[in-house]
Design an enzyme around this catalytic site. Structure first.
Site, PDB file in Angstrom:
ATOM      1  N   ARG A   1      44.729  63.880 -38.945  1.00 50.07           N
ATOM      2  CA  ARG A   1      44.177  62.769 -39.713  1.00 50.07           C
ATOM      3  C   ARG A   1      43.663  63.371 -41.024  1.00 50.07           C
ATOM      4  O   ARG A   1      43.172  64.499 -41.035  1.00 50.07           O
ATOM      5  CB  ARG A   1      43.015  62.087 -38.978  1.00 50.07           C
ATOM      6  CG  ARG A   1      43.408  61.257 -37.772  1.00 50.07           C
ATOM      7  CD  ARG A   1      44.118  59.958 -38.160  1.00 50.07           C
ATOM      8  NE  ARG A   1      44.461  59.130 -37.007  1.00 50.07           N
ATOM      9  CZ  ARG A   1      45.650  59.129 -36.389  1.00 50.07           C
ATOM     10  NH1 ARG A   1      46.617  59.914 -36.798  1.00 50.07           N
ATOM     11  NH2 ARG A   1      45.872  58.328 -35.360  1.00 50.07           N
TER      12      ARG A   1
ATOM     13  N   GLU B   1      44.672  56.094 -46.807  1.00 51.26           N
ATOM     14  CA  GLU B   1      46.108  55.801 -46.750  1.00 51.26           C
ATOM     15  C   GLU B   1      46.339  54.321 -47.014  1.00 51.26           C
ATOM     16  O   GLU B   1      45.579  53.491 -46.514  1.00 51.26           O
ATOM     17  CB  GLU B   1      46.666  56.192 -45.376  1.00 51.26           C
ATOM     18  CG  GLU B   1      46.553  57.699 -45.123  1.00 51.26           C
ATOM     19  CD  GLU B   1      47.083  58.140 -43.759  1.00 51.26           C
ATOM     20  OE1 GLU B   1      47.484  57.281 -42.956  1.00 51.26           O
ATOM     21  OE2 GLU B   1      47.098  59.351 -43.512  1.00 51.26           O
TER      22      GLU B   1
ATOM     23  N   HIS C   1      52.607  59.474 -43.585  1.00 46.81           N
ATOM     24  CA  HIS C   1      52.167  59.339 -42.190  1.00 46.81           C
ATOM     25  C   HIS C   1      53.330  58.888 -41.292  1.00 46.81           C
ATOM     26  O   HIS C   1      53.288  57.796 -40.710  1.00 46.81           O
ATOM     27  CB  HIS C   1      50.991  58.358 -42.089  1.00 46.81           C
ATOM     28  CG  HIS C   1      50.195  58.514 -40.829  1.00 46.81           C
ATOM     29  ND1 HIS C   1      48.841  58.313 -40.765  1.00 46.81           N
ATOM     30  CD2 HIS C   1      50.565  58.842 -39.566  1.00 46.81           C
ATOM     31  CE1 HIS C   1      48.413  58.499 -39.527  1.00 46.81           C
ATOM     32  NE2 HIS C   1      49.456  58.827 -38.775  1.00 46.81           N
TER      33      HIS C   1
HETATM   34  N1  LIG Z   1      50.871  62.323 -38.262  1.00 45.67           N
HETATM   35  C1  LIG Z   1      51.091  61.532 -37.240  1.00 45.67           C
HETATM   36  O1  LIG Z   1      51.873  60.599 -37.316  1.00 45.67           O
HETATM   37  C2  LIG Z   1      50.402  61.789 -35.942  1.00 45.67           C
HETATM   38  C3  LIG Z   1      51.099  61.540 -34.763  1.00 45.67           C
HETATM   39  C4  LIG Z   1      50.457  61.792 -33.568  1.00 45.67           C
HETATM   40  C5  LIG Z   1      49.157  62.262 -33.538  1.00 45.67           C
HETATM   41  N2  LIG Z   1      48.506  62.459 -34.702  1.00 45.67           N
HETATM   42  C6  LIG Z   1      47.124  62.975 -34.672  1.00 45.67           C
HETATM   43  O2  LIG Z   1      47.132  64.208 -33.972  1.00 45.67           O
HETATM   44  C7  LIG Z   1      46.051  64.247 -33.057  1.00 45.67           C
HETATM   45  C8  LIG Z   1      46.392  65.175 -31.916  1.00 45.67           C
HETATM   46  O3  LIG Z   1      47.380  64.606 -31.099  1.00 45.67           O
HETATM   47  P1  LIG Z   1      47.739  65.231 -29.664  1.00 45.67           P
HETATM   48  O4  LIG Z   1      48.597  64.251 -28.989  1.00 45.67           O
HETATM   49  O5  LIG Z   1      48.195  66.626 -29.796  1.00 45.67           O
HETATM   50  O6  LIG Z   1      46.290  65.199 -28.984  1.00 45.67           O
HETATM   51  P2  LIG Z   1      45.731  66.088 -27.779  1.00 45.67           P
HETATM   52  O7  LIG Z   1      44.509  65.400 -27.301  1.00 45.67           O
HETATM   53  O8  LIG Z   1      46.828  66.388 -26.822  1.00 45.67           O
HETATM   54  O9  LIG Z   1      45.348  67.461 -28.502  1.00 45.67           O
HETATM   55  C9  LIG Z   1      44.266  67.638 -29.340  1.00 45.67           C
HETATM   56  C10 LIG Z   1      43.727  69.048 -29.137  1.00 45.67           C
HETATM   57  O10 LIG Z   1      42.704  69.278 -30.107  1.00 45.67           O
HETATM   58  C11 LIG Z   1      41.645  69.968 -29.445  1.00 45.67           C
HETATM   59  N3  LIG Z   1      40.384  69.795 -30.164  1.00 45.67           N
HETATM   60  C12 LIG Z   1      39.585  68.697 -30.210  1.00 45.67           C
HETATM   61  N4  LIG Z   1      38.499  68.937 -30.950  1.00 45.67           N
HETATM   62  C13 LIG Z   1      38.596  70.211 -31.395  1.00 45.67           C
HETATM   63  C14 LIG Z   1      37.786  71.047 -32.205  1.00 45.67           C
HETATM   64  N5  LIG Z   1      36.610  70.603 -32.676  1.00 45.67           N
HETATM   65  N6  LIG Z   1      38.206  72.295 -32.454  1.00 45.67           N
HETATM   66  C15 LIG Z   1      39.361  72.770 -31.930  1.00 45.67           C
HETATM   67  N7  LIG Z   1      40.184  72.015 -31.153  1.00 45.67           N
HETATM   68  C16 LIG Z   1      39.804  70.754 -30.892  1.00 45.67           C
HETATM   69  C17 LIG Z   1      41.610  69.396 -28.033  1.00 45.67           C
HETATM   70  O11 LIG Z   1      40.951  70.259 -27.132  1.00 45.67           O
HETATM   71  C18 LIG Z   1      43.104  69.242 -27.757  1.00 45.67           C
HETATM   72  O12 LIG Z   1      43.634  70.424 -27.155  1.00 45.67           O
HETATM   73  C19 LIG Z   1      45.846  62.783 -32.682  1.00 45.67           C
HETATM   74  O13 LIG Z   1      44.529  62.548 -32.240  1.00 45.67           O
HETATM   75  C20 LIG Z   1      46.162  62.040 -33.959  1.00 45.67           C
HETATM   76  O14 LIG Z   1      44.996  61.892 -34.734  1.00 45.67           O
HETATM   77  C21 LIG Z   1      49.093  62.230 -35.902  1.00 45.67           C
HETATM   78  O1  LIG Z   2      48.079  58.867 -33.732  1.00 49.15           O
HETATM   79  C1  LIG Z   2      49.270  58.568 -33.783  1.00 49.15           C
HETATM   80  O2  LIG Z   2      49.961  58.296 -32.796  1.00 49.15           O
HETATM   81  C2  LIG Z   2      49.969  58.523 -35.115  1.00 49.15           C
HETATM   82  O3  LIG Z   2      49.148  58.954 -36.136  1.00 49.15           O
HETATM   83  C3  LIG Z   2      50.513  57.169 -35.415  1.00 49.15           C
HETATM   84  O4  LIG Z   2      49.466  56.356 -35.845  1.00 49.15           O
END
Ligand SMILES: NC(=O)c1ccc[n+]([C@@H]2O[C@H](COP(=O)([O-])OP(=O)(O)OC[C@H]3O[C@@H](n4cnc5c(N)ncnc54)[C@H](O)[C@@H]3O)[C@@H](O)[C@H]2O)c1
Ligand SMILES: O=C(O)[C@H](O)CO
Length: 322
Positions: A237, A266, A285
């Protein structure tokens, strides 16, 4: 009697048909995202809400007295005020895992694009600037066999690490809230503190959720530790990074480049300084934006909502900030 739900954005046909089978569907028909004031007006009867990012806070919940469940078509749920939802007994759900590979593919694209300057040099060719004598001015950086540093080693972080390790022969460094022994064994990954990772990694990929702890996690102090040849990637994010500090780090040559799929605001403003820098690759995004993955996300979100409204516990209930 079917429960009434409100759907804030168009969803694929299959997901909509499934929702109609189980619910009375009211949906936003306007162009673009539903404006907040219009959304609040439409929630009076809603028992369920299918959405993808609008703030679910106390003000919204006050307009939705019958609401029982909110289903995000996204894995991120930083739009949820979980305390306000919990206080009213409202279930929140998300769509984890199904998008891991799609987002990880895009992150590899950002890594390669920034390191080999692909978008910049694509413009160079198309603008007719390519000279037969060009040589060093087209050089970029190698990706293969470099050090890949993942901050936030969750589902997506691990999928990126696998690509780096097995596709590009990279060594994997990671920082996470908790150590992950299985990932360490499977990927030969080394756990580092955040400052250690900043100093060591050639490519730093930020993949934590946005929480109070991760807001501005990467700022001036972190950029100051990075190598001058480091490339910083953010697909989490926008607010996990201090954007002004990133601009300074890029301007001053503190780091080599960046690849960004997300921004603090955004769509990012067209006059944002990050958009003027040739060593920054920017995307709107689109981490999970393939037809296949978005269809699956919509269907999972629809199923989460229906299960919650039928009184079952859906598989993807979010209970706390992770
Ligand atoms: N760009 C995009 O389109 C897109 C798509 C999917 C997800 N995302 C973002 O990516 C994030 C992660 O997705 P995910 O599915 O891998 O989630 P997830 O929950 O599987 O992984 C997140 C990881 O971050 C770690 N974490 C949390 N707080 C932390 C900190 N303070 N320091 C270090 N590590 C920390 C957690 O322990 C976990 O292992 C989502 O929450 C979302 O905001 C963006
Ligand atoms: O968190 C997610 O799944 C992506 O950022 C799409 O919004």
């Amino acid at each position: 009697m079917k429960p009434t739900i409100f759907v804030t954005r168009p969803v694929p046909e299959e997901a909509e048909a499934y929702l109609r089978e189980h619910c009375l569907v009211d949906k936003w028909e306007g162009d673009g995202p539903v404006p907040r004031d219009r959304l609040l007006e439409r929630l009076g009867n809603a028992e369920g809400l299918l959405t993808s990012g609008g703030k679910i806070d106390a003000e919204l919940l006050d307009h939705a007295p019958r609401l029982r469940a909110v289903s995000n078509i996204s894995v991120g749920y930083n739009n949820f005020d979980l305390a306000a939802m919990k206080a009213r007994g409202i279930i929140g759900t998300n769509t984890p895992e199904v998008l891991n590979d799609t987002v990880a593919d895009l992150i590899m694209g950002l890594i390669l694009s920034a390191a080999r300057r692909i978008p910049e040099l694509d413009r160079y060719v198309k603008e007719g600037r390519w000279q037969r004598s060009d040589d060093e001015i087209l050089f970029g950086l190698d990706v293969h066999h470099k050090k890949l540093g993942i901050v936030g080693m969750g589902g997506i972080g691990e999928a990126v690490a696998r690509r780096g390790k097995f596709g590009f022969g990279m060594s994997v460094l990671y920082h996470n809230r908790h150590r992950k022994p299985e990932a360490e064994a499977a990927l030969d990954a080394s756990y580092l503190t955040l400052p250690e990772l900043m100093r060591e990694a050639d490519f730093i990929v930020l993949m934590t959720p946005l929480t109070p702890e991760t807001k501005g996690l990467i700022g001036a102090a972190e950029f100051a530790l990075m190598k001058e040849t480091a490339i910083f990637i953010n697909a989490s994010r926008g607010a996990t990074v201090d954007e002004s500090a990133l601009v300074e780090a890029l301007k001053s040559g503190q780091i080599y480049g960046a690849g960004l799929d997300v921004f603090e605001h955004e769509p990012v403003a067209s006059d944002h300084p990050l958009l003027t820098m040739p060593n920054v690759v920017t995307l709107p995004h689109i981490g999970s934006a393939t037809e296949h993955t978005r269809n699956q996300m919509a269907m999972i979100a629809a199923q989460n909502l229906v299960l919650a409204l039928k009184g079952h516990t859906p598989p993807n209930v979010v209970r706390e900030l992770k």
